[in-house]
Scaffold this motif. Structure first.
Motif, PDB file in Angstrom:
ATOM      1  N   ALA A  38     -13.423   6.833  -1.717  1.00  0.00           N
ATOM      2  CA  ALA A  38     -12.893   6.002  -0.630  1.00  0.00           C
ATOM      3  C   ALA A  38     -13.144   4.514  -0.854  1.00  0.00           C
ATOM      4  O   ALA A  38     -12.370   3.677  -0.393  1.00  0.00           O
ATOM      5  CB  ALA A  38     -13.507   6.434   0.698  1.00  0.00           C
ATOM      6  N   PHE A  39     -14.215   4.182  -1.588  1.00  0.00           N
ATOM      7  CA  PHE A  39     -14.603   2.777  -1.696  1.00  0.00           C
ATOM      8  C   PHE A  39     -14.675   2.234  -3.121  1.00  0.00           C
ATOM      9  O   PHE A  39     -15.040   1.076  -3.312  1.00  0.00           O
ATOM     10  CB  PHE A  39     -15.946   2.566  -0.995  1.00  0.00           C
ATOM     11  N   LYS A  40     -14.302   3.027  -4.127  1.00  0.00           N
ATOM     12  CA  LYS A  40     -14.434   2.575  -5.513  1.00  0.00           C
ATOM     13  C   LYS A  40     -13.633   1.317  -5.805  1.00  0.00           C
ATOM     14  O   LYS A  40     -14.016   0.512  -6.648  1.00  0.00           O
ATOM     15  CB  LYS A  40     -14.080   3.691  -6.492  1.00  0.00           C
ATOM     16  N   GLU A  41     -12.536   1.094  -5.107  1.00  0.00           N
ATOM     17  CA  GLU A  41     -11.707  -0.092  -5.359  1.00  0.00           C
ATOM     18  C   GLU A  41     -12.438  -1.399  -5.070  1.00  0.00           C
ATOM     19  O   GLU A  41     -12.077  -2.450  -5.577  1.00  0.00           O
ATOM     20  CB  GLU A  41     -10.435  -0.032  -4.514  1.00  0.00           C
ATOM     21  N   PHE A  42     -13.496  -1.337  -4.257  1.00  0.00           N
ATOM     22  CA  PHE A  42     -14.218  -2.556  -3.900  1.00  0.00           C
ATOM     23  C   PHE A  42     -15.137  -3.039  -5.017  1.00  0.00           C
ATOM     24  O   PHE A  42     -15.481  -4.219  -5.063  1.00  0.00           O
ATOM     25  CB  PHE A  42     -15.022  -2.347  -2.609  1.00  0.00           C
TER      26      PHE A  42
ATOM     27  N   ARG B 195     -17.607  -6.019  -4.708  1.00  0.00           N
ATOM     28  CA  ARG B 195     -17.243  -6.810  -3.525  1.00  0.00           C
ATOM     29  C   ARG B 195     -17.724  -6.122  -2.247  1.00  0.00           C
ATOM     30  O   ARG B 195     -17.846  -4.902  -2.203  1.00  0.00           O
ATOM     31  CB  ARG B 195     -15.728  -6.985  -3.451  1.00  0.00           C
ATOM     32  N   PRO B 196     -17.946  -6.885  -1.195  1.00  0.00           N
ATOM     33  CA  PRO B 196     -18.307  -6.273   0.097  1.00  0.00           C
ATOM     34  C   PRO B 196     -17.186  -5.363   0.602  1.00  0.00           C
ATOM     35  O   PRO B 196     -16.005  -5.665   0.424  1.00  0.00           O
ATOM     36  CB  PRO B 196     -18.470  -7.477   1.029  1.00  0.00           C
ATOM     37  N   ILE B 197     -17.567  -4.275   1.218  1.00  0.00           N
ATOM     38  CA  ILE B 197     -16.602  -3.349   1.809  1.00  0.00           C
ATOM     39  C   ILE B 197     -16.216  -3.904   3.170  1.00  0.00           C
ATOM     40  O   ILE B 197     -17.080  -4.167   4.004  1.00  0.00           O
ATOM     41  CB  ILE B 197     -17.207  -1.938   1.928  1.00  0.00           C
ATOM     42  N   ASP B 198     -14.911  -4.082   3.386  1.00  0.00           N
ATOM     43  CA  ASP B 198     -14.467  -4.729   4.621  1.00  0.00           C
ATOM     44  C   ASP B 198     -13.536  -3.866   5.462  1.00  0.00           C
ATOM     45  O   ASP B 198     -12.801  -4.363   6.307  1.00  0.00           O
ATOM     46  CB  ASP B 198     -13.800  -6.073   4.311  1.00  0.00           C
ATOM     47  N   ARG B 199     -13.561  -2.570   5.230  1.00  0.00           N
ATOM     48  CA  ARG B 199     -12.734  -1.674   6.036  1.00  0.00           C
ATOM     49  C   ARG B 199     -13.320  -0.269   6.010  1.00  0.00           C
ATOM     50  O   ARG B 199     -14.151   0.063   5.165  1.00  0.00           O
ATOM     51  CB  ARG B 199     -11.292  -1.642   5.533  1.00  0.00           C
ATOM     52  N   PHE B 200     -12.876   0.551   6.961  1.00  0.00           N
ATOM     53  CA  PHE B 200     -13.269   1.949   6.990  1.00  0.00           C
ATOM     54  C   PHE B 200     -12.538   2.704   5.880  1.00  0.00           C
ATOM     55  O   PHE B 200     -11.480   2.267   5.400  1.00  0.00           O
ATOM     56  CB  PHE B 200     -12.892   2.594   8.335  1.00  0.00           C
TER      57      PHE B 200
ATOM     58  N   GLY C 246       2.468  10.778   7.156  1.00  0.00           N
ATOM     59  CA  GLY C 246       2.434  10.219   5.810  1.00  0.00           C
ATOM     60  C   GLY C 246       1.693   8.883   5.744  1.00  0.00           C
ATOM     61  O   GLY C 246       1.673   8.233   4.711  1.00  0.00           O
ATOM     62  N   GLU C 247       1.057   8.484   6.840  1.00  0.00           N
ATOM     63  CA  GLU C 247       0.346   7.207   6.887  1.00  0.00           C
ATOM     64  C   GLU C 247      -1.149   7.388   6.621  1.00  0.00           C
ATOM     65  O   GLU C 247      -1.714   8.441   6.911  1.00  0.00           O
ATOM     66  CB  GLU C 247       0.510   6.555   8.265  1.00  0.00           C
ATOM     67  N   LEU C 248      -1.757   6.312   6.088  1.00  0.00           N
ATOM     68  CA  LEU C 248      -3.204   6.295   5.942  1.00  0.00           C
ATOM     69  C   LEU C 248      -3.803   5.823   7.254  1.00  0.00           C
ATOM     70  O   LEU C 248      -3.401   4.796   7.799  1.00  0.00           O
ATOM     71  CB  LEU C 248      -3.627   5.371   4.805  1.00  0.00           C
TER      72      LEU C 248
END
Length: 142
Positions: free
Chosen positions: A42-46, A49-54, A63-65
């Motif tokens: 869920a968070f590897k893209e950060f 960098r600080p995580i700024d979203r759930f 079909g939405e995130l």
């Protein structure tokens, strides 16, 4: 990496204190220590960098995130915040080194004498709880 280790420590202390898991997802032994794969994914893209979203999940009907909040009681929120507060000044590599200590749950799985593949090595909650209960009895923070 810090988030993954902080979650491991919160889970370990929770198991030792409450004798039940903080979350349902399995903890796996990876090269740099314990990992909850769904959190990592869920968070590897950060990266650093600080995580700024759930974290998000896919709503199959639309079909939405959709953002995933947290579902912790106030007592559990305080518990997790207290654990994070204890470890917040440790770097990701310090936290990782701590999880690699001889006899840790990660060490017992990763450095086993039994021939195993290295993908998806599960660390049992019972082993995590026992390790943190020993630390608790000794009055050790990590």
């Amino acid at each position: 990496m810090s988030l993954l280790k902080l979650i491991f420590y919160a889970h370990g202390w929770y198991l030792a204190s409450k004798h039940k898991p903080l979350f349902k997802q399995p903890v796996e032994a990876w090269e740099h220590g314990p990992v909850v794969k769904v959190v990592r994914d869920a968070f590897k893209e950060f990266g650093k960098r600080p995580i700024d979203r759930f974290a998000e999940r896919l709503d199959l009907s639309s079909g939405e995130l959709i953002p995933i909040g947290y579902n912790l009681s106030l007592e559990d929120q305080i518990f997790v915040a207290d654990v994070f507060g204890i470890y917040e000044n440790k770097s990701a590599f310090e936290l990782s080194d701590m999880t690699h200590e001889k006899g840790s749950p990660w060490d017992k799985v990763w450095n086993t004498n039994v021939t195993v593949g290295r993908l998806g090595l599960r660390i049992r909650n019972e082993d995590i709880e026992e390790y943190f209960r020993v630390l608790q009895r000794r009055g050790t923070i990590h």
